[in-house]
Design an enzyme around this catalytic site. Structure first.
Site, PDB file in Angstrom:
ATOM      1  N   GLU A  77       0.848  -1.193   0.000  1.00  6.62           N
ATOM      2  CA  GLU A  77       0.000   0.000   0.000  1.00  6.62           C
ATOM      3  C   GLU A  77       0.880   1.237   0.000  1.00  6.62           C
ATOM      4  OE1 GLU A  77      -4.000   0.090   2.232  1.00  6.62           O
ATOM      5  OE2 GLU A  77      -2.555   0.888   3.662  1.00  6.62           O
ATOM      6  N   ARG A 109     -12.827   0.197   2.348  1.00 12.96           N
ATOM      7  CA  ARG A 109     -13.812   1.215   1.997  1.00 12.96           C
ATOM      8  C   ARG A 109     -15.138   0.982   2.716  1.00 12.96           C
ATOM      9  NH1 ARG A 109     -12.625   3.858  -3.266  1.00 12.96           N
ATOM     10  NH2 ARG A 109     -14.866   4.127  -3.524  1.00 12.96           N
ATOM     11  N   PRO A 115      -9.914   5.604   2.049  1.00 17.67           N
ATOM     12  CA  PRO A 115      -9.985   6.107   0.673  1.00 17.67           C
ATOM     13  C   PRO A 115      -9.034   5.343  -0.245  1.00 17.67           C
ATOM     14  CG  PRO A 115      -8.618   7.560   1.974  1.00 17.67           C
ATOM     15  CD  PRO A 115      -9.107   6.492   2.918  1.00 17.67           C
ATOM     16  N   LYS A 116      -9.364   4.083  -0.503  1.00 17.94           N
ATOM     17  CA  LYS A 116      -8.449   3.192  -1.217  1.00 17.94           C
ATOM     18  C   LYS A 116      -8.832   3.060  -2.686  1.00 17.94           C
ATOM     19  CE  LYS A 116      -7.493   0.418   2.893  1.00 17.94           C
ATOM     20  NZ  LYS A 116      -6.297  -0.331   3.138  1.00 17.94           N
ATOM     21  N   LYS A 117      -7.790   3.041  -3.542  1.00 23.32           N
ATOM     22  CA  LYS A 117      -7.962   2.796  -4.970  1.00 23.32           C
ATOM     23  C   LYS A 117      -6.925   1.767  -5.412  1.00 23.32           C
ATOM     24  CE  LYS A 117      -8.955   6.342  -7.669  1.00 23.32           C
ATOM     25  NZ  LYS A 117      -8.871   7.660  -8.354  1.00 23.32           N
TER      26      LYS A 117
END
Length: 247
Positions: A77, A109, A115-117
Site C-alpha cells: 500500500e 472502503r 480512501p483506497k484505490k
C-alpha cells in the site's frame, strides 16, 4: 432464501461469498517506510474536512508492505496521511491510499471508510537503500528512498505515534446517487508489537496524475523518515461525526 436468512448472513457482498472475512484483522511483519515532508499549508486546509484541524503543514507519505494479514493476504500500500487534531486530540487523517489487492480495498472502503484505490505500490530493499514506489497504471506517481537502517529510532516515540487515533472520511452513496453515509470515523491500531525502527537520510519525489493526485500536496522539504516493522491488529472503528445529521 428466507428474509431472516438474508439478515443473518448479511455481512458483505456477495452474500454467499463476501470479498473479505469478518475480523479481527491481524498483521504480522508489517513494514513501513514513512517519509514526513513539509507542504503548502493552504492546500492542506483546503483538503482536510472539518471538524478536523490541520496541526502543521506536514504530510506523511507511507509505503507499507503487508506480507501476512488475516483475510486480506499479501499486499502493498502507499499513500498520504496528514497530522491533524480533533477537538484537541492529536491524530492522523488518511487522505488517500493506493494498493494492489481487492479484499482490503473492498473491506477498507466498506467497513472503515479508507480512501483506497487500485494501483501498484512496492516497498523493497535495493542493496543499501529502502525504496518505495507507487505506479498508477503504467505511470509513476511517487518514489521514496531512505538509507537502510542507518540509525536506531526512538522506540518510545514510534510506539506513541502508532497509538494515536486515526481518522477517515467514510462516504457511501444511496441507490439514487445521493450520500447515504457521510461520516468521520475514528480507528486505532491495537496489540502492537514493535519489532524494530530505524531512521536515515530520505528523499521523496511526486509526479502529477489526474486520478492519483498525490502531487497536489507538493514536497517543499523532507523533514524526517522512519522505517519500522511491527505486528498489529487493525481495530474496527467508531463514528465521531455525522455530516448528514441535522444540526
Amino acid at each position: 432464501m428466507h428474509q431472516d436468512t438474508v439478515r443473518g448472513k448479511a455481512f458483505a457482498m456477495p452474500l454467499i461469498s463476501p470479498a473479505y472475512p469478518a475480523g479481527p484483522y491481524r498483521f504480522r511483519n508489517r513494514e513501513y517506510l514513512i517519509i514526513t515532508y513539509r507542504t503548502d499549508p493552504q492546500k492542506l486546509r483546503d483538503l482536510v474536512p472539518e471538524p478536523l484541524q490541520v496541526c502543521e503543514p506536514m504530510v506523511k507519505f507511507e509505503f507499507i508492505r503487508m506480507p501476512d494479514s488475516t483475510g486480506f493476504g499479501d499486499y502493498t500500500e502507499g499513500g498520504q496521511v496528514i497530522p491533524v487534531s480533533f477537538y484537541g486530540r492529536r491524530g492522523s487523517y488518511t487522505h488517500c491510499m493506493f494498493l494492489d489487492d481487492h479484499p482490503p480495498i473492498a473491506g477498507g472502503r466498506e467497513l472503515w471508510g479508507f480512501p483506497k484505490k487500485l494501483a501498484s505500490p512496492t516497498l523493497r530493499t535495493e542493496t543499501d537503500t529502502l525504496v518505495g514506489t507507487l505506479d498508477y497504471g503504467p505511470v509513476r506517481v511517487a518514489t521514496g528512498t531512505m538509507g537502510y537502517k542507518h540509525r536506531a529510532a526512538d522506540l518510545a516515540s514510534v510506539r506513541a505515534s502508532l497509538a494515536e487515533p486515526n481518522f477517515l472520511l467514510k462516504i457511501i452513496p444511496h441507490v439514487d446517487g445521493t450520500p447515504r453515509i457521510c461520516e468521520l470515523v475514528e480507528y486505532h491500531l491495537e496489540d502492537v508489537h514493535l519489532r524494530g525502527a530505524w531512521t536515515g537520510p530520505a528523499a521523496l519525489n511526486l509526479w502529477s496524475h489526474a486520478l492519483a493526485p498525490v502531487a497536489e500536496l507538493p514536497v517543499l522539504e523532507v523533514v524526517s523518515a522512519v522505517h519500522l516493522v511491527a505486528d498489529l491488529t487493525l481495530a474496527l472503528g467508531k463514528v465521531v461525526h455525522d455530516y448528514l445529521a441535522k444540526a
